[in-house]
Motif scaffolding. Sequence first.
Motif, PDB file in Angstrom:
ATOM      1  N   HIS A 184      -8.339 -13.425  -7.892  1.00  0.00           N
ATOM      2  CA  HIS A 184      -8.731 -12.364  -6.956  1.00  0.00           C
ATOM      3  C   HIS A 184      -7.625 -11.303  -6.870  1.00  0.00           C
ATOM      4  CE1 HIS A 184      -9.574 -10.185  -3.377  1.00  0.00           C
ATOM      5  NE2 HIS A 184     -10.443 -11.020  -2.878  1.00  0.00           N
ATOM      6  N   ALA A 185      -6.387 -11.730  -6.713  1.00  0.00           N
ATOM      7  CA  ALA A 185      -5.271 -10.791  -6.588  1.00  0.00           C
ATOM      8  C   ALA A 185      -5.067  -9.991  -7.871  1.00  0.00           C
ATOM      9  CB  ALA A 185      -3.997 -11.544  -6.220  1.00  0.00           C
ATOM     10  N   ILE A 186      -5.099 -10.652  -9.014  1.00  0.00           N
ATOM     11  CA  ILE A 186      -4.899  -9.957 -10.281  1.00  0.00           C
ATOM     12  C   ILE A 186      -6.058  -9.008 -10.577  1.00  0.00           C
ATOM     13  CG2 ILE A 186      -4.694 -10.252 -12.786  1.00  0.00           C
ATOM     14  CD1 ILE A 186      -3.120 -12.825 -12.205  1.00  0.00           C
ATOM     15  N   THR A 187      -7.263  -9.415 -10.260  1.00  0.00           N
ATOM     16  CA  THR A 187      -8.428  -8.550 -10.453  1.00  0.00           C
ATOM     17  C   THR A 187      -8.310  -7.289  -9.614  1.00  0.00           C
ATOM     18  OG1 THR A 187      -9.827 -10.451 -10.945  1.00  0.00           O
ATOM     19  CG2 THR A 187     -10.943  -8.419 -10.297  1.00  0.00           C
ATOM     20  N   HIS A 188      -7.905  -7.439  -8.363  1.00  0.00           N
ATOM     21  CA  HIS A 188      -7.744  -6.266  -7.510  1.00  0.00           C
ATOM     22  C   HIS A 188      -6.586  -5.383  -7.975  1.00  0.00           C
ATOM     23  CE1 HIS A 188     -10.620  -8.207  -4.853  1.00  0.00           C
ATOM     24  NE2 HIS A 188     -10.806  -6.989  -4.376  1.00  0.00           N
ATOM     25  N   LEU A 189      -5.562  -5.990  -8.537  1.00  0.00           N
ATOM     26  CA  LEU A 189      -4.469  -5.206  -9.108  1.00  0.00           C
ATOM     27  C   LEU A 189      -4.966  -4.390 -10.311  1.00  0.00           C
ATOM     28  CD1 LEU A 189      -1.439  -4.596  -8.874  1.00  0.00           C
ATOM     29  CD2 LEU A 189      -1.046  -6.481 -10.467  1.00  0.00           C
ATOM     30  N   CYS A 190      -5.821  -4.979 -11.123  1.00  0.00           N
ATOM     31  CA  CYS A 190      -6.413  -4.251 -12.250  1.00  0.00           C
ATOM     32  C   CYS A 190      -7.277  -3.096 -11.752  1.00  0.00           C
ATOM     33  CB  CYS A 190      -7.252  -5.185 -13.112  1.00  0.00           C
ATOM     34  SG  CYS A 190      -6.294  -6.407 -14.018  1.00  0.00           S
ATOM     35  N   PHE A 191      -8.061  -3.329 -10.694  1.00  0.00           N
ATOM     36  CA  PHE A 191      -8.867  -2.254 -10.117  1.00  0.00           C
ATOM     37  C   PHE A 191      -7.972  -1.135  -9.578  1.00  0.00           C
ATOM     38  CE2 PHE A 191     -12.360  -5.515  -9.014  1.00  0.00           C
ATOM     39  CZ  PHE A 191     -12.909  -5.404 -10.277  1.00  0.00           C
ATOM     40  N   LEU A 247      -5.857   3.216  -1.275  1.00  0.00           N
ATOM     41  CA  LEU A 247      -5.196   2.514  -2.378  1.00  0.00           C
ATOM     42  C   LEU A 247      -3.772   2.106  -2.013  1.00  0.00           C
ATOM     43  CD1 LEU A 247      -6.395   4.674  -5.395  1.00  0.00           C
ATOM     44  CD2 LEU A 247      -7.004   2.303  -4.925  1.00  0.00           C
ATOM     45  N   GLU A 248      -3.097   2.975  -1.284  1.00  0.00           N
ATOM     46  CA  GLU A 248      -1.739   2.652  -0.859  1.00  0.00           C
ATOM     47  C   GLU A 248      -1.719   1.417   0.037  1.00  0.00           C
ATOM     48  OE1 GLU A 248       2.083   4.845   1.247  1.00  0.00           O
ATOM     49  OE2 GLU A 248       0.157   5.858   1.185  1.00  0.00           O
ATOM     50  N   ASN A 249      -2.668   1.346   0.947  1.00  0.00           N
ATOM     51  CA  ASN A 249      -2.755   0.174   1.827  1.00  0.00           C
ATOM     52  C   ASN A 249      -3.180  -1.070   1.053  1.00  0.00           C
ATOM     53  OD1 ASN A 249      -2.024   1.692   4.060  1.00  0.00           O
ATOM     54  ND2 ASN A 249      -4.142   2.246   4.504  1.00  0.00           N
ATOM     55  N   GLU A 250      -4.091  -0.874   0.110  1.00  0.00           N
ATOM     56  CA  GLU A 250      -4.603  -2.001  -0.658  1.00  0.00           C
ATOM     57  C   GLU A 250      -3.537  -2.622  -1.553  1.00  0.00           C
ATOM     58  OE1 GLU A 250      -8.037  -2.839  -3.968  1.00  0.00           O
ATOM     59  OE2 GLU A 250      -8.351  -1.229  -2.533  1.00  0.00           O
ATOM     60  N   VAL A 251      -2.686  -1.791  -2.165  1.00  0.00           N
ATOM     61  CA  VAL A 251      -1.676  -2.340  -3.069  1.00  0.00           C
ATOM     62  C   VAL A 251      -0.651  -3.169  -2.301  1.00  0.00           C
ATOM     63  CG1 VAL A 251      -0.014  -0.419  -3.118  1.00  0.00           C
ATOM     64  CG2 VAL A 251      -0.359  -1.821  -5.147  1.00  0.00           C
ATOM     65  N   VAL A 252      -0.399  -2.829  -1.068  1.00  0.00           N
ATOM     66  CA  VAL A 252       0.512  -3.651  -0.252  1.00  0.00           C
ATOM     67  C   VAL A 252      -0.075  -5.048  -0.053  1.00  0.00           C
ATOM     68  CG1 VAL A 252       1.544  -3.873   2.046  1.00  0.00           C
ATOM     69  CG2 VAL A 252       1.512  -1.655   0.898  1.00  0.00           C
ATOM     70  N   ILE A 253      -1.362  -5.114   0.238  1.00  0.00           N
ATOM     71  CA  ILE A 253      -2.032  -6.387   0.433  1.00  0.00           C
ATOM     72  C   ILE A 253      -2.033  -7.188  -0.862  1.00  0.00           C
ATOM     73  CG2 ILE A 253      -4.264  -7.468   0.955  1.00  0.00           C
ATOM     74  CD1 ILE A 253      -4.749  -5.043   2.848  1.00  0.00           C
ATOM     75  N   LEU A 268       0.070  -7.007  -3.393  1.00  0.00           N
ATOM     76  CA  LEU A 268       1.414  -7.510  -3.690  1.00  0.00           C
ATOM     77  C   LEU A 268       1.790  -8.687  -2.805  1.00  0.00           C
ATOM     78  CD1 LEU A 268       3.279  -4.148  -4.359  1.00  0.00           C
ATOM     79  CD2 LEU A 268       2.521  -5.863  -6.019  1.00  0.00           C
ATOM     80  N   CYS A 269       1.354  -8.667  -1.565  1.00  0.00           N
ATOM     81  CA  CYS A 269       1.599  -9.814  -0.676  1.00  0.00           C
ATOM     82  C   CYS A 269       0.847 -11.048  -1.168  1.00  0.00           C
ATOM     83  CB  CYS A 269       1.202  -9.476   0.755  1.00  0.00           C
ATOM     84  SG  CYS A 269       2.304  -8.317   1.558  1.00  0.00           S
TER      85      CYS A 269
END
Length: 72
Positions: free
Chosen positions: A36-43, A61-67, A69-70
């Motif tokens: 899930h995390a890697i897929t969202h990172l690809c998106f 996107l800025e808020n999403e990338v923080v999540i 990475l966590c």
Amino acid sequence: MKDLKLVGLKSHDCHVLMQQLLIVAIRDIFLKKVKHAITHLCFFFNAISSKVIDSLKLDELENEVVIILCQL
């Protein structure tokens, strides 16, 4: 079986690997949370490399990338 070598890739090739092929490659390897995390990172990479980015979408996107990475 021969080793797969990623020598001589151009930046576009790496982008395609990160945005699209990585999702397919990991689908049966990792736990669901990791996939899930890697897929969202690809998106995320796909969204920031598009030609036009809406400023409202950029804040999301800025808020999403923080999540993401966590989660990683």
